[in-house]
Motif scaffolding. Structure first.
Motif, PDB file in Angstrom:
ATOM      1  N   UNK A 195      14.482  73.587-132.454  1.00  0.00           N
ATOM      2  CA  UNK A 195      14.262  74.409-132.109  1.00  0.00           C
ATOM      3  C   UNK A 195      13.366  74.204-131.314  1.00  0.00           C
ATOM      4  N   UNK A 196      12.504  75.387-130.809  1.00  0.00           N
ATOM      5  CA  UNK A 196      11.168  74.626-129.783  1.00  0.00           C
ATOM      6  C   UNK A 196      10.324  74.791-130.740  1.00  0.00           C
ATOM      7  N   UNK A 197       9.323  74.396-130.899  1.00  0.00           N
ATOM      8  CA  UNK A 197       8.141  74.195-131.774  1.00  0.00           C
ATOM      9  C   UNK A 197       6.653  74.324-131.143  1.00  0.00           C
ATOM     10  N   UNK A 198       6.513  73.810-129.643  1.00  0.00           N
ATOM     11  CA  UNK A 198       4.785  73.663-129.519  1.00  0.00           C
ATOM     12  C   UNK A 198       5.077  73.162-127.794  1.00  0.00           C
ATOM     13  N   UNK A 199       4.156  73.523-126.980  1.00  0.00           N
ATOM     14  CA  UNK A 199       4.681  73.839-126.077  1.00  0.00           C
ATOM     15  C   UNK A 199       3.218  72.731-125.449  1.00  0.00           C
ATOM     16  N   UNK A 200       2.668  71.741-124.793  1.00  0.00           N
ATOM     17  CA  UNK A 200       2.419  70.460-124.713  1.00  0.00           C
ATOM     18  C   UNK A 200       2.188  70.235-122.873  1.00  0.00           C
ATOM     19  N   UNK A 201       0.974  70.086-122.837  1.00  0.00           N
ATOM     20  CA  UNK A 201       0.610  70.450-120.989  1.00  0.00           C
ATOM     21  C   UNK A 201       0.033  68.879-120.935  1.00  0.00           C
ATOM     22  N   UNK A 202       0.372  67.887-120.556  1.00  0.00           N
ATOM     23  CA  UNK A 202      -0.176  66.611-119.849  1.00  0.00           C
ATOM     24  C   UNK A 202      -0.050  66.189-118.356  1.00  0.00           C
ATOM     25  N   UNK A 203      -0.950  65.389-117.651  1.00  0.00           N
ATOM     26  CA  UNK A 203      -0.943  64.674-116.974  1.00  0.00           C
ATOM     27  C   UNK A 203       0.448  65.485-115.319  1.00  0.00           C
ATOM     28  N   UNK A 204       1.723  64.818-116.527  1.00  0.00           N
ATOM     29  CA  UNK A 204       2.770  64.237-115.862  1.00  0.00           C
ATOM     30  C   UNK A 204       3.322  65.541-116.050  1.00  0.00           C
ATOM     31  N   UNK A 205       3.678  65.747-117.104  1.00  0.00           N
ATOM     32  CA  UNK A 205       4.645  67.602-116.760  1.00  0.00           C
ATOM     33  C   UNK A 205       4.175  68.278-118.185  1.00  0.00           C
ATOM     34  N   UNK A 206       4.669  69.023-117.958  1.00  0.00           N
ATOM     35  CA  UNK A 206       5.010  70.316-119.118  1.00  0.00           C
ATOM     36  C   UNK A 206       5.939  70.900-119.439  1.00  0.00           C
TER      37      UNK A 206
END
Length: 371
Positions: free
Chosen positions: A36-47
């Motif tokens: 299940x969804x735990x944490x949103x992560x933002x990277x330079x390539x994709x969120x």
């Protein structure tokens, strides 16, 4: 002592070095369900969202929203309620004291060992991950993509055994010569690259154009195809490739022109980052790419390859199809028109890229399908 499980910053793609925590979907003390969804992560390539790696209780959030962490760093700890706070503190302190960020090349399990194979004057780039003697999973990407499109799948699939990702002719690190651009030509190139690489039996997993190529291989080379998994497949009954999308990707000259076409790929346009758009734009501007993609586009739009493939689907005993009614690129396959051995799993909370948008669910389906 009861088990304590670290939740670490994932490695999404070969070039990812760090990620930023943007939102926790669970609070400390809440019980988790694996996947299940735990944490949103933002990277330079994709969120994207990082899913819970295991069931249990989220005992401690170590990285707060707004923090940027290197790949592999500790984000949280899952543990049984019986674990004391003192034990948690000691576990976290020991992890942090011994953690060393990977070097620039990376040594995570998801990293691919890249190589070039020659197939009669052309080169095909392949990547390998995973170990063991199991039949390898072969990943074939879609139109204008490359092997990095499997960035959310490699770790889970390679934990099961060998994985081979292939760059189609005209794409990624492969030669830009695509022959006539048809499915048979692309399929023959993939088969030749696999044979040179010693792969004589494979679980074929294809996305979009790559799914059509995988199905073409399964129909023509049943000795090679151990199983077949088709993700958002082109050329199946009921599907129709968006000519506007194919042409838009080819003709876009600037990032702002390309971004709307990239956003068509996913249900949530926020997944598409500036760097993702720039990477595709750089690729399409390389020498030979526009001609290669144009040939492939014309064959896809022409429809004869799709018609031929549909005629031959009966020669494929079974396949798993992962599709969405929200797919703006190829549409939804006609489930009633598929052969009896084909099973369709619908993911209508995703668009054309369910292996990125709902990676945990897709990975579980693939692993189940390949046994």
């Amino acid at each position: 002592m009861a088990e304590m499980i670290p939740v670490r910053m994932p490695k999404w793609g070969l070039s990812m070095q760090e990620g930023a925590i943007t939102h926790w979907w669970k609070a400390e003390g809440e019980r988790l369900v694996e996947g299940e969804d735990l944490v949103d992560i933002e990277t330079s390539k994709i969120n994207n969202v990082c899913e819970a790696p295991t069931a249990g209780v989220l005992r401690r959030i170590v990285a707060q929203e707004g923090e940027t962490l290197p790949v592999g760093a500790l984000m949280a700890v899952v543990a049984d309620p019986a674990v004391s706070d003192a034990e948690l503190d000691a576990f976290i302190a020991d992890f942090q004291a011994n953690f060393t960020p990977e070097d620039e090349d990376g040594d995570a399990v998801s990293a691919l060992a890249l190589s070039q194979v020659d197939i009669g004057g052309r080169t095909i780039r392949i990547g390998r991950a995973g170990e063991g003697g199991a039949v390898p999973i072969v990943l074939i990407h879609g139109y204008s993509g490359d092997l990095n499109n499997w960035l959310f799948n490699l770790e889970a699939l390679s934990a099961r055994g060998p994985v081979v990702a292939v760059d189609l002719p005209g794409h990624g690190g492969s030669s830009k010569a695509v022959g006539d651009g048809g499915l048979t030509s692309l399929a023959e190139a993939v088969v030749a690259a696999l044979e040179v690489s010693g792969v004589t039996k494979a679980h074929l997993v294809g996305h979009s154009l790559g799914a059509a190529v995988a199905a073409r291989i399964a129909a023509d080379r049943p000795d090679l195809a151990q199983s077949l998994i088709l993700i958002a497949p082109a050329s199946l009954p009921g599907t129709a490739v968006s000519e506007a999308f194919l042409t838009g990707v080819i003709e876009a000259q600037r990032a702002r022109d390309l971004k709307p076409w990239m956003e068509m790929l996913v249900a949530d346009p926020a997944m598409v980052t500036k760097d993702m758009v720039e990477d595709v734009l750089k690729f399409t501007r390389m020498d030979g790419v526009e001609d290669a993609l144009s040939l492939i586009r014309d064959r896809l739009v022409g429809g004869q390859d799709a018609a031929d493939l549909r005629e031959d689907l009966a020669d494929i005993p079974k396949a798993l199809v992962i599709a969405s009614h929200r797919d703006q690129i190829v549409g939804a396959p006609d489930e009633a028109a598929l052969p009896p051995g084909f099973r369709v799993v619908w993911m209508d909370d995703a668009g054309h890229m369910p292996h990125l948008e709902k990676a945990g669910e897709v990975n579980a389906l693939i692993i189940e399908a390949v046994g």
